[in-house]
Write an enzyme that holds these catalytic residues in place. Structure first.
Site, short mmCIF file in Angstrom:
data_model
loop_
_atom_site.label_atom_id
_atom_site.label_comp_id
_atom_site.label_asym_id
_atom_site.label_seq_id
_atom_site.Cartn_x
_atom_site.Cartn_y
_atom_site.Cartn_z
CD GLU A 37 -54.21 30.22 -27.60
OE1 GLU A 37 -53.93 29.13 -28.11
OE2 GLU A 37 -53.57 31.09 -27.72
NE ARG A 262 -57.03 18.64 -33.70
CZ ARG A 262 -56.81 19.58 -32.79
NH1 ARG A 262 -56.06 19.19 -31.73
NH2 ARG A 262 -57.12 20.92 -32.84
CE LYS A 272 -59.41 27.20 -30.05
NZ LYS A 272 -58.92 27.48 -28.88
P1 ATP Z 1 -57.97 24.59 -32.36
O1 ATP Z 1 -56.82 24.10 -33.60
O2 ATP Z 1 -59.03 24.40 -32.86
O3 ATP Z 1 -57.31 25.78 -31.85
P2 ATP Z 1 -56.91 23.44 -30.04
O4 ATP Z 1 -56.32 22.16 -29.69
O5 ATP Z 1 -55.53 24.73 -30.50
O6 ATP Z 1 -57.55 23.50 -31.37
P3 ATP Z 1 -57.52 24.51 -27.50
O7 ATP Z 1 -58.25 25.42 -27.21
O8 ATP Z 1 -56.08 24.31 -27.14
O9 ATP Z 1 -57.56 24.06 -28.93
O10 ATP Z 1 -57.99 23.10 -26.96
C1 ATP Z 1 -58.66 22.80 -25.64
C2 ATP Z 1 -58.66 21.36 -25.70
O11 ATP Z 1 -59.60 20.55 -26.62
C3 ATP Z 1 -57.41 20.70 -26.03
O12 ATP Z 1 -57.03 19.56 -24.95
C4 ATP Z 1 -57.32 20.08 -27.31
O13 ATP Z 1 -56.45 18.98 -27.36
C5 ATP Z 1 -58.83 19.68 -27.43
N1 ATP Z 1 -59.17 19.74 -28.81
C6 ATP Z 1 -59.24 20.54 -29.62
N2 ATP Z 1 -59.58 20.28 -30.74
C7 ATP Z 1 -60.34 18.89 -30.80
C8 ATP Z 1 -60.51 18.25 -31.61
N3 ATP Z 1 -60.90 18.33 -32.89
N4 ATP Z 1 -60.87 16.75 -31.09
C9 ATP Z 1 -60.76 16.52 -29.70
N5 ATP Z 1 -59.93 17.39 -28.98
C10 ATP Z 1 -59.97 18.44 -29.44
MG MG Z 2 -54.35 25.91 -29.75
#
Ligand code: ATP
Ligand code: MG
Length: 555
Positions: A37, A262, A272
Protein backbone atom coordinates in the site's frame (compact mmCIF):
# COMPACT_ATOMS: atom_id res chain seq x y z
CA UNK A 1 8.22 -26.93 11.48
CA UNK A 2 11.45 -28.46 12.63
CA UNK A 3 14.27 -27.51 10.30
CA UNK A 4 14.66 -23.98 9.05
CA UNK A 5 13.33 -23.27 5.63
CA UNK A 6 15.14 -20.72 3.50
CA UNK A 7 13.92 -18.70 0.56
CA UNK A 8 16.20 -20.23 -2.02
CA UNK A 9 16.39 -23.65 -0.35
CA UNK A 10 13.36 -25.76 0.34
CA UNK A 11 10.40 -24.25 2.14
CA UNK A 12 6.73 -25.12 2.52
CA UNK A 13 5.70 -22.61 -0.13
CA UNK A 14 8.05 -24.11 -2.68
CA UNK A 15 6.70 -27.55 -1.84
CA UNK A 16 3.17 -26.36 -2.62
CA UNK A 17 4.31 -24.76 -5.86
CA UNK A 18 6.25 -27.80 -6.97
CA UNK A 19 3.26 -30.03 -6.24
CA UNK A 20 1.09 -27.68 -8.30
CA UNK A 21 3.58 -27.74 -11.17
CA UNK A 22 3.76 -31.55 -11.04
CA UNK A 23 -0.05 -31.72 -11.08
CA UNK A 24 -0.15 -29.43 -14.11
CA UNK A 25 -2.12 -26.71 -12.31
CA UNK A 26 -2.28 -23.14 -13.71
CA UNK A 27 -0.94 -24.39 -17.06
CA UNK A 28 2.32 -24.92 -15.17
CA UNK A 29 2.70 -21.21 -14.73
CA UNK A 30 3.94 -19.43 -11.59
CA UNK A 31 2.84 -15.82 -11.10
CA UNK A 32 3.32 -13.85 -7.88
CA UNK A 33 3.00 -10.21 -6.90
CA UNK A 34 4.32 -7.84 -4.27
CA UNK A 35 1.36 -5.70 -3.19
CA UNK A 36 2.38 -2.71 -1.03
CA UNK A 37 0.00 0.00 0.00
CA UNK A 38 1.60 3.36 -0.96
CA UNK A 39 1.00 4.77 2.52
CA UNK A 40 4.60 4.89 3.72
CA UNK A 41 8.11 3.73 2.94
CA UNK A 42 9.06 0.07 2.76
CA UNK A 43 10.76 -1.52 5.76
CA UNK A 44 12.87 -4.62 6.26
CA UNK A 45 9.69 -6.69 6.81
CA UNK A 46 8.64 -5.82 3.27
CA UNK A 47 12.08 -6.94 2.07
CA UNK A 48 11.18 -10.43 3.29
CA UNK A 49 8.01 -10.43 1.21
CA UNK A 50 9.86 -8.95 -1.79
CA UNK A 51 12.64 -11.56 -1.64
CA UNK A 52 10.04 -14.31 -1.34
CA UNK A 53 7.74 -13.17 -4.14
CA UNK A 54 10.45 -12.22 -6.61
CA UNK A 55 12.59 -15.18 -5.55
CA UNK A 56 9.81 -17.70 -6.21
CA UNK A 57 9.05 -16.16 -9.60
CA UNK A 58 12.70 -16.30 -10.58
CA UNK A 59 13.14 -19.88 -9.36
CA UNK A 60 10.24 -21.19 -11.44
CA UNK A 61 10.68 -18.97 -14.49
CA UNK A 62 7.53 -17.17 -13.52
CA UNK A 63 6.52 -13.56 -13.20
CA UNK A 64 6.21 -11.15 -10.29
CA UNK A 65 4.13 -8.00 -10.52
CA UNK A 66 4.43 -4.88 -8.45
CA UNK A 67 0.91 -3.95 -7.44
CA UNK A 68 0.04 -0.84 -5.53
CA UNK A 69 -2.83 -1.57 -3.23
CA UNK A 70 -4.20 1.97 -3.36
CA UNK A 71 -7.70 1.82 -1.90
CA UNK A 72 -7.30 4.22 1.07
CA UNK A 73 -6.96 7.60 -0.63
CA UNK A 74 -6.56 9.55 2.64
CA UNK A 75 -3.21 7.97 3.40
CA UNK A 76 -1.65 7.32 0.02
CA UNK A 77 0.53 9.45 -2.23
CA UNK A 78 2.70 9.57 -5.33
CA UNK A 79 5.71 10.26 -3.12
CA UNK A 80 5.26 6.93 -1.36
CA UNK A 81 4.64 5.12 -4.62
CA UNK A 82 7.83 6.47 -6.19
CA UNK A 83 9.83 5.66 -3.05
CA UNK A 84 8.57 2.07 -3.09
CA UNK A 85 9.65 1.62 -6.71
CA UNK A 86 13.07 3.03 -5.94
CA UNK A 87 13.50 0.70 -2.96
CA UNK A 88 12.43 -2.47 -4.80
CA UNK A 89 14.80 -1.59 -7.63
CA UNK A 90 17.64 -0.85 -5.24
CA UNK A 91 17.07 -4.22 -3.55
CA UNK A 92 17.84 -5.74 -6.94
CA UNK A 93 14.46 -6.79 -8.28
CA UNK A 94 12.66 -5.93 -11.49
CA UNK A 95 8.89 -6.41 -11.68
CA UNK A 96 7.27 -7.85 -14.78
CA UNK A 97 4.33 -5.44 -14.73
CA UNK A 98 3.31 -2.50 -12.59
CA UNK A 99 -0.36 -2.42 -11.61
CA UNK A 100 -2.58 -0.45 -9.31
CA UNK A 101 -5.70 -1.67 -7.58
CA UNK A 102 -7.19 1.64 -8.70
CA UNK A 103 -6.79 0.47 -12.32
CA UNK A 104 -9.45 -2.09 -11.46
CA UNK A 105 -12.01 0.25 -9.89
CA UNK A 106 -14.38 -0.11 -12.86
CA UNK A 107 -13.99 -3.88 -12.95
CA UNK A 108 -14.47 -4.13 -9.20
CA UNK A 109 -17.61 -2.01 -9.43
CA UNK A 110 -19.01 -4.27 -12.15
CA UNK A 111 -18.26 -7.33 -10.05
CA UNK A 112 -20.07 -5.72 -7.12
CA UNK A 113 -23.10 -5.13 -9.34
CA UNK A 114 -23.01 -8.85 -10.23
CA UNK A 115 -22.92 -9.77 -6.56
CA UNK A 116 -25.95 -7.57 -5.88
CA UNK A 117 -27.84 -8.97 -8.87
CA UNK A 118 -27.23 -12.55 -7.77
CA UNK A 119 -28.37 -11.73 -4.22
CA UNK A 120 -24.88 -11.96 -2.72
CA UNK A 121 -24.48 -8.35 -1.63
CA UNK A 122 -26.69 -5.63 -0.18
CA UNK A 123 -26.55 -2.01 0.87
CA UNK A 124 -26.69 -1.49 4.61
CA UNK A 125 -27.72 1.91 5.93
CA UNK A 126 -27.38 1.05 9.61
CA UNK A 127 -25.21 3.39 11.64
CA UNK A 128 -21.64 2.17 12.19
CA UNK A 129 -22.47 1.60 15.89
CA UNK A 130 -25.55 -0.49 15.05
CA UNK A 131 -23.55 -2.48 12.54
CA UNK A 132 -20.99 -3.27 15.16
CA UNK A 133 -23.49 -4.49 17.75
CA UNK A 134 -25.55 -6.37 15.16
CA UNK A 135 -22.49 -8.31 14.05
CA UNK A 136 -22.80 -10.33 17.29
CA UNK A 137 -19.97 -11.90 19.24
CA UNK A 138 -17.97 -15.10 19.02
CA UNK A 139 -20.70 -16.83 21.06
CA UNK A 140 -23.72 -15.04 19.58
CA UNK A 141 -24.71 -14.86 15.94
CA UNK A 142 -25.25 -11.53 14.23
CA UNK A 143 -28.64 -9.94 13.60
CA UNK A 144 -29.77 -9.14 10.06
CA UNK A 145 -30.30 -5.48 9.27
CA UNK A 146 -33.18 -4.24 7.11
CA UNK A 147 -31.05 -4.05 3.96
CA UNK A 148 -30.31 -7.75 4.04
CA UNK A 149 -33.81 -8.59 2.82
CA UNK A 150 -34.17 -5.79 0.26
CA UNK A 151 -34.63 -6.73 -3.37
CA UNK A 152 -31.68 -6.77 -5.73
CA UNK A 153 -33.17 -3.88 -7.69
CA UNK A 154 -33.51 -1.73 -4.60
CA UNK A 155 -29.93 -2.56 -3.59
CA UNK A 156 -28.65 -1.74 -7.04
CA UNK A 157 -30.34 1.64 -6.99
CA UNK A 158 -28.89 2.39 -3.56
CA UNK A 159 -25.40 1.29 -4.60
CA UNK A 160 -25.60 3.55 -7.63
CA UNK A 161 -26.50 6.43 -5.33
CA UNK A 162 -23.56 5.61 -3.10
CA UNK A 163 -21.38 5.84 -6.17
CA UNK A 164 -22.80 9.08 -7.47
CA UNK A 165 -22.22 10.83 -4.16
CA UNK A 166 -25.81 11.26 -3.01
CA UNK A 167 -25.12 9.81 0.43
CA UNK A 168 -22.85 11.04 3.18
CA UNK A 169 -19.70 9.25 4.28
CA UNK A 170 -20.49 6.57 6.84
CA UNK A 171 -24.20 6.48 6.04
CA UNK A 172 -24.20 3.43 3.75
CA UNK A 173 -21.94 0.49 2.96
CA UNK A 174 -22.14 -2.41 0.57
CA UNK A 175 -21.92 -5.75 2.38
CA UNK A 176 -21.47 -9.29 1.16
CA UNK A 177 -24.35 -11.57 2.15
CA UNK A 178 -22.56 -14.60 3.56
CA UNK A 179 -23.28 -15.97 7.04
CA UNK A 180 -24.22 -13.94 10.11
CA UNK A 181 -23.70 -17.00 12.32
CA UNK A 182 -20.23 -17.88 11.05
CA UNK A 183 -17.62 -18.65 13.68
CA UNK A 184 -15.27 -16.56 11.52
CA UNK A 185 -16.22 -12.92 12.08
CA UNK A 186 -14.75 -12.02 8.68
CA UNK A 187 -17.58 -14.01 7.10
CA UNK A 188 -20.40 -12.19 8.91
CA UNK A 189 -21.43 -10.11 5.94
CA UNK A 190 -18.17 -8.16 5.59
CA UNK A 191 -18.14 -4.66 4.13
CA UNK A 192 -17.14 -4.55 0.44
CA UNK A 193 -17.45 -0.81 -0.26
CA UNK A 194 -17.58 2.33 1.83
CA UNK A 195 -18.26 5.96 0.96
CA UNK A 196 -15.21 8.25 0.98
CA UNK A 197 -15.45 11.63 -0.69
CA UNK A 198 -11.71 11.94 -0.87
CA UNK A 199 -9.41 12.87 -3.74
CA UNK A 200 -7.43 9.84 -4.89
CA UNK A 201 -3.86 10.44 -6.09
CA UNK A 202 -4.54 8.49 -9.29
CA UNK A 203 -8.28 8.49 -9.94
CA UNK A 204 -8.84 12.04 -8.71
CA UNK A 205 -12.48 12.74 -7.81
CA UNK A 206 -13.97 10.06 -10.05
CA UNK A 207 -15.10 7.90 -7.13
CA UNK A 208 -17.15 8.53 -4.02
CA UNK A 209 -16.90 4.89 -2.99
CA UNK A 210 -13.79 2.81 -2.46
CA UNK A 211 -13.52 -0.99 -2.23
CA UNK A 212 -12.27 -2.69 0.93
CA UNK A 213 -8.96 -4.53 1.06
CA UNK A 214 -10.38 -8.07 1.29
CA UNK A 215 -12.63 -7.54 -1.70
CA UNK A 216 -9.99 -5.75 -3.77
CA UNK A 217 -7.07 -8.02 -3.10
CA UNK A 218 -8.50 -11.34 -4.28
CA UNK A 219 -10.03 -9.76 -7.37
CA UNK A 220 -6.82 -7.93 -8.26
CA UNK A 221 -4.97 -11.23 -7.93
CA UNK A 222 -7.55 -12.95 -10.15
CA UNK A 223 -7.50 -10.19 -12.78
CA UNK A 224 -3.70 -10.45 -13.00
CA UNK A 225 -3.98 -14.28 -13.06
CA UNK A 226 -1.65 -14.58 -10.11
CA UNK A 227 -1.19 -18.25 -9.25
CA UNK A 228 0.14 -18.07 -5.70
CA UNK A 229 -0.86 -15.10 -3.55
CA UNK A 230 1.66 -15.02 -0.73
CA UNK A 231 0.69 -12.97 2.30
CA UNK A 232 1.39 -12.76 6.00
CA UNK A 233 -0.27 -14.88 8.68
CA UNK A 234 -2.77 -12.30 9.88
CA UNK A 235 -4.68 -12.96 6.66
CA UNK A 236 -5.22 -16.63 7.40
CA UNK A 237 -8.68 -15.88 8.83
CA UNK A 238 -9.45 -13.85 5.73
CA UNK A 239 -8.74 -16.70 3.34
CA UNK A 240 -12.36 -18.04 3.45
CA UNK A 241 -13.52 -14.59 2.31
CA UNK A 242 -10.82 -14.47 -0.39
CA UNK A 243 -12.11 -17.79 -1.71
CA UNK A 244 -15.80 -16.87 -1.28
CA UNK A 245 -15.50 -13.76 -3.45
CA UNK A 246 -13.71 -15.61 -6.24
CA UNK A 247 -16.02 -18.64 -6.14
CA UNK A 248 -19.21 -16.59 -5.95
CA UNK A 249 -18.16 -14.42 -8.87
CA UNK A 250 -16.79 -17.39 -10.77
CA UNK A 251 -13.76 -15.41 -11.90
CA UNK A 252 -11.69 -16.80 -14.78
CA UNK A 253 -8.76 -17.43 -12.44
CA UNK A 254 -8.69 -18.44 -8.79
CA UNK A 255 -5.31 -17.78 -7.17
CA UNK A 256 -4.29 -19.68 -4.07
CA UNK A 257 -3.60 -17.64 -0.95
CA UNK A 258 -0.71 -18.96 1.15
CA UNK A 259 0.31 -17.35 4.43
CA UNK A 260 3.77 -17.08 5.98
CA UNK A 261 5.09 -15.48 9.17
CA UNK A 262 5.73 -11.75 9.33
CA UNK A 263 9.20 -10.62 10.18
CA UNK A 264 9.44 -9.25 13.70
CA UNK A 265 12.85 -7.79 14.49
CA UNK A 266 14.09 -6.96 17.98
CA UNK A 267 14.91 -3.37 18.95
CA UNK A 268 12.79 -1.90 16.18
CA UNK A 269 9.20 -1.59 14.97
CA UNK A 270 8.00 -2.87 11.62
CA UNK A 271 4.74 -1.14 10.93
CA UNK A 272 4.33 1.82 8.65
CA UNK A 273 1.91 3.40 11.11
CA UNK A 274 4.58 3.31 13.85
CA UNK A 275 7.28 4.49 11.49
CA UNK A 276 5.13 7.47 10.49
CA UNK A 277 4.78 8.22 14.20
CA UNK A 278 8.58 8.22 14.63
CA UNK A 279 8.90 10.68 11.76
CA UNK A 280 6.02 12.91 12.85
CA UNK A 281 7.09 13.01 16.49
CA UNK A 282 10.62 13.83 15.26
CA UNK A 283 12.35 10.97 17.04
CA UNK A 284 14.23 10.61 13.74
CA UNK A 285 15.18 13.05 11.00
CA UNK A 286 12.92 11.42 8.39
CA UNK A 287 12.11 8.16 6.62
CA UNK A 288 15.73 7.79 5.57
CA UNK A 289 17.22 8.44 8.99
CA UNK A 290 19.99 5.82 9.21
CA UNK A 291 18.40 4.42 12.39
CA UNK A 292 15.10 3.65 10.68
CA UNK A 293 14.32 0.03 9.69
CA UNK A 294 13.16 1.34 6.33
CA UNK A 295 14.94 0.18 3.18
CA UNK A 296 15.91 3.78 2.45
CA UNK A 297 17.16 4.31 6.03
CA UNK A 298 19.21 1.13 5.95
CA UNK A 299 20.63 2.14 2.59
CA UNK A 300 21.70 5.48 4.03
CA UNK A 301 23.16 3.66 7.03
CA UNK A 302 25.41 1.75 4.64
CA UNK A 303 23.63 -1.59 4.44
CA UNK A 304 23.98 -3.22 1.03
CA UNK A 305 21.14 -4.73 -0.97
CA UNK A 306 23.09 -8.00 -0.98
CA UNK A 307 23.25 -8.01 2.81
CA UNK A 308 19.51 -7.41 3.11
CA UNK A 309 18.81 -10.24 0.67
CA UNK A 310 21.22 -12.45 2.59
CA UNK A 311 19.43 -11.59 5.83
CA UNK A 312 16.07 -12.59 4.32
CA UNK A 313 17.68 -15.84 3.23
CA UNK A 314 19.02 -16.49 6.74
CA UNK A 315 15.74 -15.87 8.56
CA UNK A 316 13.87 -18.15 6.19
CA UNK A 317 10.19 -18.68 5.60
CA UNK A 318 8.04 -20.28 8.28
CA UNK A 319 4.44 -20.59 9.42
CA UNK A 320 5.25 -19.46 12.97
CA UNK A 321 5.78 -15.92 14.11
CA UNK A 322 9.11 -15.49 15.88
CA UNK A 323 11.29 -12.58 16.92
CA UNK A 324 14.56 -12.29 15.06
CA UNK A 325 17.57 -10.92 16.89
CA UNK A 326 19.17 -7.76 15.56
CA UNK A 327 22.48 -9.64 15.61
CA UNK A 328 21.29 -11.74 12.66
CA UNK A 329 20.87 -8.62 10.54
CA UNK A 330 24.14 -7.13 11.77
CA UNK A 331 26.02 -10.31 10.97
CA UNK A 332 24.71 -10.26 7.40
CA UNK A 333 26.05 -6.78 6.87
CA UNK A 334 29.34 -7.49 8.67
CA UNK A 335 30.00 -10.52 6.50
CA UNK A 336 29.30 -8.59 3.33
CA UNK A 337 31.38 -5.56 4.30
CA UNK A 338 34.23 -7.66 5.63
CA UNK A 339 34.54 -9.13 2.15
CA UNK A 340 33.83 -6.04 0.08
CA UNK A 341 34.59 -2.84 1.97
CA UNK A 342 37.94 -1.16 1.38
CA UNK A 343 40.10 -0.39 4.40
CA UNK A 344 41.10 3.09 5.46
CA UNK A 345 42.41 4.85 8.55
CA UNK A 346 40.42 7.45 10.45
CA UNK A 347 40.88 8.93 13.90
CA UNK A 348 37.62 9.83 15.58
CA UNK A 349 38.89 11.34 18.83
CA UNK A 350 42.30 12.75 17.95
CA UNK A 351 45.31 13.53 20.09
CA UNK A 352 48.51 14.86 18.52
CA UNK A 353 51.68 12.76 18.40
CA UNK A 354 54.99 14.43 17.56
CA UNK A 355 57.86 12.25 16.44
CA UNK A 356 60.68 14.39 17.71
CA UNK A 357 63.52 12.55 15.96
CA UNK A 358 62.15 13.36 12.49
CA UNK A 359 62.81 16.60 10.61
CA UNK A 360 59.95 19.10 10.65
CA UNK A 361 59.49 18.70 6.89
CA UNK A 362 59.70 14.90 6.92
CA UNK A 363 57.07 13.25 4.70
CA UNK A 364 57.08 9.78 3.20
CA UNK A 365 54.45 7.90 1.27
CA UNK A 366 53.71 4.43 2.62
CA UNK A 367 52.22 1.68 0.51
CA UNK A 368 48.98 0.15 1.86
CA UNK A 369 46.70 -2.60 0.57
CA UNK A 370 43.07 -1.53 0.24
CA UNK A 371 41.91 -4.93 1.45
CA UNK A 372 43.85 -7.56 3.42
CA UNK A 373 42.54 -10.58 1.47
CA UNK A 374 41.60 -9.12 -1.86
CA UNK A 375 44.53 -7.89 -4.02
CA UNK A 376 42.05 -6.77 -6.68
CA UNK A 377 40.94 -3.99 -4.35
CA UNK A 378 44.30 -2.37 -5.18
CA UNK A 379 46.74 -0.33 -3.16
CA UNK A 380 47.17 3.27 -2.12
CA UNK A 381 49.74 5.60 -0.68
CA UNK A 382 49.29 6.92 2.82
CA UNK A 383 51.32 9.97 3.84
CA UNK A 384 53.39 9.69 7.01
CA UNK A 385 55.02 12.71 8.62
CA UNK A 386 56.42 14.13 11.84
CA UNK A 387 53.06 15.05 13.35
CA UNK A 388 50.28 12.53 13.54
CA UNK A 389 46.91 12.05 15.16
CA UNK A 390 46.12 8.91 17.06
CA UNK A 391 42.99 7.93 18.95
CA UNK A 392 42.93 9.48 22.44
CA UNK A 393 41.95 6.10 23.88
CA UNK A 394 45.04 4.50 22.35
CA UNK A 395 47.20 6.26 24.93
CA UNK A 396 46.98 5.70 28.68
CA UNK A 397 49.01 7.59 31.23
CA UNK A 398 47.97 5.08 33.88
CA UNK A 399 47.21 1.97 31.85
CA UNK A 400 44.75 -0.63 33.11
CA UNK A 401 46.00 -4.25 33.26
CA UNK A 402 46.73 -5.89 29.89
CA UNK A 403 46.67 -2.54 28.09
CA UNK A 404 48.68 -3.04 24.89
CA UNK A 405 48.67 0.39 23.37
CA UNK A 406 50.81 3.48 23.94
CA UNK A 407 51.94 4.25 27.51
CA UNK A 408 54.64 6.54 28.95
CA UNK A 409 58.00 4.96 28.15
CA UNK A 410 56.31 2.19 26.14
CA UNK A 411 56.35 1.21 22.49
CA UNK A 412 53.59 0.58 20.00
CA UNK A 413 53.47 -0.06 16.26
CA UNK A 414 51.81 2.47 14.03
CA UNK A 415 49.80 0.38 11.61
CA UNK A 416 51.76 -0.14 8.36
CA UNK A 417 54.53 2.13 9.64
CA UNK A 418 57.16 2.37 12.40
CA UNK A 419 57.38 1.38 16.02
CA UNK A 420 57.29 4.51 18.18
CA UNK A 421 58.16 5.07 21.83
CA UNK A 422 56.49 7.61 24.11
CA UNK A 423 59.12 9.86 25.65
CA UNK A 424 56.99 12.58 27.27
CA UNK A 425 53.58 14.19 27.27
CA UNK A 426 52.37 17.79 27.25
CA UNK A 427 49.22 18.87 29.08
CA UNK A 428 47.14 22.04 29.08
CA UNK A 429 46.19 23.95 32.23
CA UNK A 430 43.15 21.76 32.72
CA UNK A 431 45.31 18.66 32.71
CA UNK A 432 44.25 17.38 29.28
CA UNK A 433 46.93 15.77 27.18
CA UNK A 434 47.62 17.98 24.15
CA UNK A 435 50.75 16.36 22.72
CA UNK A 436 52.51 13.05 23.01
CA UNK A 437 56.19 13.26 22.18
CA UNK A 438 57.68 10.09 20.72
CA UNK A 439 60.78 8.81 19.02
CA UNK A 440 60.72 6.20 16.29
CA UNK A 441 62.79 3.13 15.42
CA UNK A 442 63.80 3.70 11.78
CA UNK A 443 64.61 -0.02 11.36
CA UNK A 444 61.00 -1.13 11.93
CA UNK A 445 59.27 -0.16 8.68
CA UNK A 446 57.82 -3.48 7.56
CA UNK A 447 60.20 -5.29 9.96
CA UNK A 448 60.01 -6.58 13.51
CA UNK A 449 62.01 -4.61 16.07
CA UNK A 450 65.34 -6.16 17.09
CA UNK A 451 65.60 -7.92 20.44
CA UNK A 452 62.12 -7.08 21.82
CA UNK A 453 58.44 -7.69 21.20
CA UNK A 454 55.97 -4.90 20.50
CA UNK A 455 52.45 -6.23 20.71
CA UNK A 456 50.14 -3.28 20.20
CA UNK A 457 49.20 -1.86 16.81
CA UNK A 458 47.30 1.41 16.55
CA UNK A 459 45.93 3.40 13.64
CA UNK A 460 46.92 6.98 12.86
CA UNK A 461 46.72 9.74 10.28
CA UNK A 462 49.28 12.36 9.29
CA UNK A 463 48.24 15.67 10.83
CA UNK A 464 49.51 17.72 7.90
CA UNK A 465 47.68 15.62 5.33
CA UNK A 466 44.55 14.42 7.13
CA UNK A 467 41.17 15.84 6.19
CA UNK A 468 38.70 16.92 8.86
CA UNK A 469 35.49 14.91 8.75
CA UNK A 470 32.16 14.53 10.46
CA UNK A 471 31.39 11.02 11.66
CA UNK A 472 27.93 9.98 12.79
CA UNK A 473 27.80 7.04 15.12
CA UNK A 474 24.50 5.19 15.01
CA UNK A 475 23.23 2.56 17.35
CA UNK A 476 19.89 0.83 17.86
CA UNK A 477 16.99 3.27 17.90
CA UNK A 478 15.30 1.53 20.82
CA UNK A 479 16.85 0.14 23.94
CA UNK A 480 14.32 -2.61 24.62
CA UNK A 481 13.77 -5.64 22.36
CA UNK A 482 10.05 -5.00 21.90
CA UNK A 483 9.47 -1.22 21.77
CA UNK A 484 5.71 -1.80 21.53
CA UNK A 485 5.72 -3.08 25.10
CA UNK A 486 6.66 0.40 26.39
CA UNK A 487 3.85 2.77 27.46
CA UNK A 488 4.68 4.87 24.41
CA UNK A 489 7.17 4.56 21.58
CA UNK A 490 8.99 7.64 22.79
CA UNK A 491 9.70 5.92 26.12
CA UNK A 492 11.52 3.09 24.37
CA UNK A 493 13.92 5.31 22.40
CA UNK A 494 17.61 4.69 23.08
CA UNK A 495 18.95 8.12 24.13
CA UNK A 496 22.37 7.16 22.78
CA UNK A 497 21.21 6.02 19.36
CA UNK A 498 23.16 8.78 17.60
CA UNK A 499 26.24 10.83 18.31
CA UNK A 500 27.79 13.23 15.87
CA UNK A 501 31.57 13.64 16.03
CA UNK A 502 32.79 16.79 14.35
CA UNK A 503 36.51 16.72 15.11
CA UNK A 504 37.53 13.54 13.30
CA UNK A 505 40.37 13.17 10.82
CA UNK A 506 40.55 10.79 7.87
CA UNK A 507 43.43 9.92 5.59
CA UNK A 508 43.31 12.10 2.45
CA UNK A 509 42.05 9.41 0.06
CA UNK A 510 38.91 9.02 2.16
CA UNK A 511 37.62 12.48 1.39
CA UNK A 512 37.55 11.70 -2.33
CA UNK A 513 35.30 8.67 -1.96
CA UNK A 514 31.97 8.95 -3.73
CA UNK A 515 28.80 9.16 -1.63
CA UNK A 516 27.61 5.67 -0.66
CA UNK A 517 31.13 4.19 -0.77
CA UNK A 518 31.53 1.71 2.06
CA UNK A 519 34.72 1.53 4.01
CA UNK A 520 36.14 -0.13 7.08
CA UNK A 521 37.88 2.38 9.30
CA UNK A 522 40.48 0.03 10.68
CA UNK A 523 39.92 -1.05 14.27
CA UNK A 524 36.73 1.07 14.48
CA UNK A 525 33.95 -0.28 12.31
CA UNK A 526 32.23 -0.13 8.95
CA UNK A 527 31.19 3.26 7.61
CA UNK A 528 29.57 4.72 4.53
CA UNK A 529 30.01 8.12 2.90
CA UNK A 530 26.64 9.76 3.48
CA UNK A 531 24.39 9.66 0.44
CA UNK A 532 23.24 13.23 0.85
CA UNK A 533 25.72 15.19 2.97
CA UNK A 534 29.17 13.86 2.01
CA UNK A 535 31.47 15.84 -0.28
CA UNK A 536 35.25 15.90 -0.76
CA UNK A 537 35.49 19.30 0.96
CA UNK A 538 33.23 18.25 3.85
CA UNK A 539 33.37 14.48 4.27
CA UNK A 540 30.54 12.90 6.27
CA UNK A 541 30.53 9.24 7.26
CA UNK A 542 27.81 7.15 8.91
CA UNK A 543 28.67 4.15 11.02
CA UNK A 544 26.93 1.15 9.54
CA UNK A 545 27.92 -1.39 12.17
CA UNK A 546 30.70 -1.98 14.67
CA UNK A 547 33.35 -4.61 13.98
CA UNK A 548 31.97 -6.85 16.70
CA UNK A 549 28.60 -7.24 18.38
CA UNK A 550 28.93 -4.75 21.22
CA UNK A 551 25.42 -5.56 22.51
CA UNK A 552 26.35 -9.19 23.11
CA UNK A 553 29.06 -7.93 25.52
CA UNK A 554 26.49 -5.89 27.45
CA UNK A 555 24.14 -8.82 27.97
P1 ATP B 1 2.46 -2.19 7.64
O1 ATP B 1 1.78 -2.53 8.90
O2 ATP B 1 3.91 -1.93 7.81
O3 ATP B 1 1.75 -1.12 6.87
P2 ATP B 1 1.31 -3.93 5.77
O4 ATP B 1 1.27 -5.41 5.74
O5 ATP B 1 0.05 -3.21 6.01
O6 ATP B 1 2.41 -3.53 6.79
P3 ATP B 1 1.59 -3.54 2.99
O7 ATP B 1 2.08 -2.36 2.23
O8 ATP B 1 0.17 -3.88 2.86
O9 ATP B 1 1.99 -3.34 4.49
O10 ATP B 1 2.50 -4.82 2.68
C1 ATP B 1 2.86 -5.29 1.41
C2 ATP B 1 3.28 -6.72 1.56
O11 ATP B 1 4.36 -6.85 2.46
C3 ATP B 1 2.15 -7.56 2.10
O12 ATP B 1 2.06 -8.75 1.34
C4 ATP B 1 2.55 -7.83 3.51
O13 ATP B 1 2.04 -9.03 3.98
C5 ATP B 1 4.07 -7.81 3.44
N1 ATP B 1 4.65 -7.44 4.72
C6 ATP B 1 4.42 -6.32 5.43
N2 ATP B 1 5.08 -6.34 6.60
C7 ATP B 1 5.76 -7.51 6.63
C8 ATP B 1 6.63 -8.14 7.58
N3 ATP B 1 6.94 -7.55 8.75
N4 ATP B 1 7.15 -9.35 7.28
C9 ATP B 1 6.85 -9.94 6.11
N5 ATP B 1 6.05 -9.42 5.17
C10 ATP B 1 5.49 -8.21 5.42
MG1 MG C 1 -1.42 -2.14 5.36
Amino acid sequence: MTSKETISGSNFIRTIIEDDLAAGKNDQRVATRFPPEPNGYLHIGHAKSICLNFGVAERYNGTCNLRFDDTNPEKESVEYMEAIKEDVTWLGFQWDAEHHASDYFDALYNYAVQLIQSGHAYVDDSSPEDMRTMRGTLTEPGTPSEGRSRSADENLALFEKMRSGEFDEGSHVLRAKIDLASGNMNMRDPTLYRIRKTHHFRTGDAWNIYPMYDYTHCLSDAIETITHSLCTLEFEDHRPLYDWVLETLNTPSHPQQIEFARLALEYTVLSKRRLIQLVEEKHVSGWDDPRMPTITGMRRRGYTAAALRDFCERIGITKNDAWIEMAVLENSIRDDLNTHAIRRMAVLDPVRVIITDLNTDHTEMLDFANHPQNPEAGRREVPFSRELFIEREDFAENPPPKYQRLVPGGEVRLRGSYVIKCESIVKDDAGNITEIHCTHDAATLGKKPEGRKVKGVIHWVSAAHAVAAEVRLYDRLFDIPNPMSAPSLGDAINPDSMSVLTTCFVEPSVAELMPETRVQFERIGYFVADRHDHSPSAPVFNRTVTLRDTWADKA
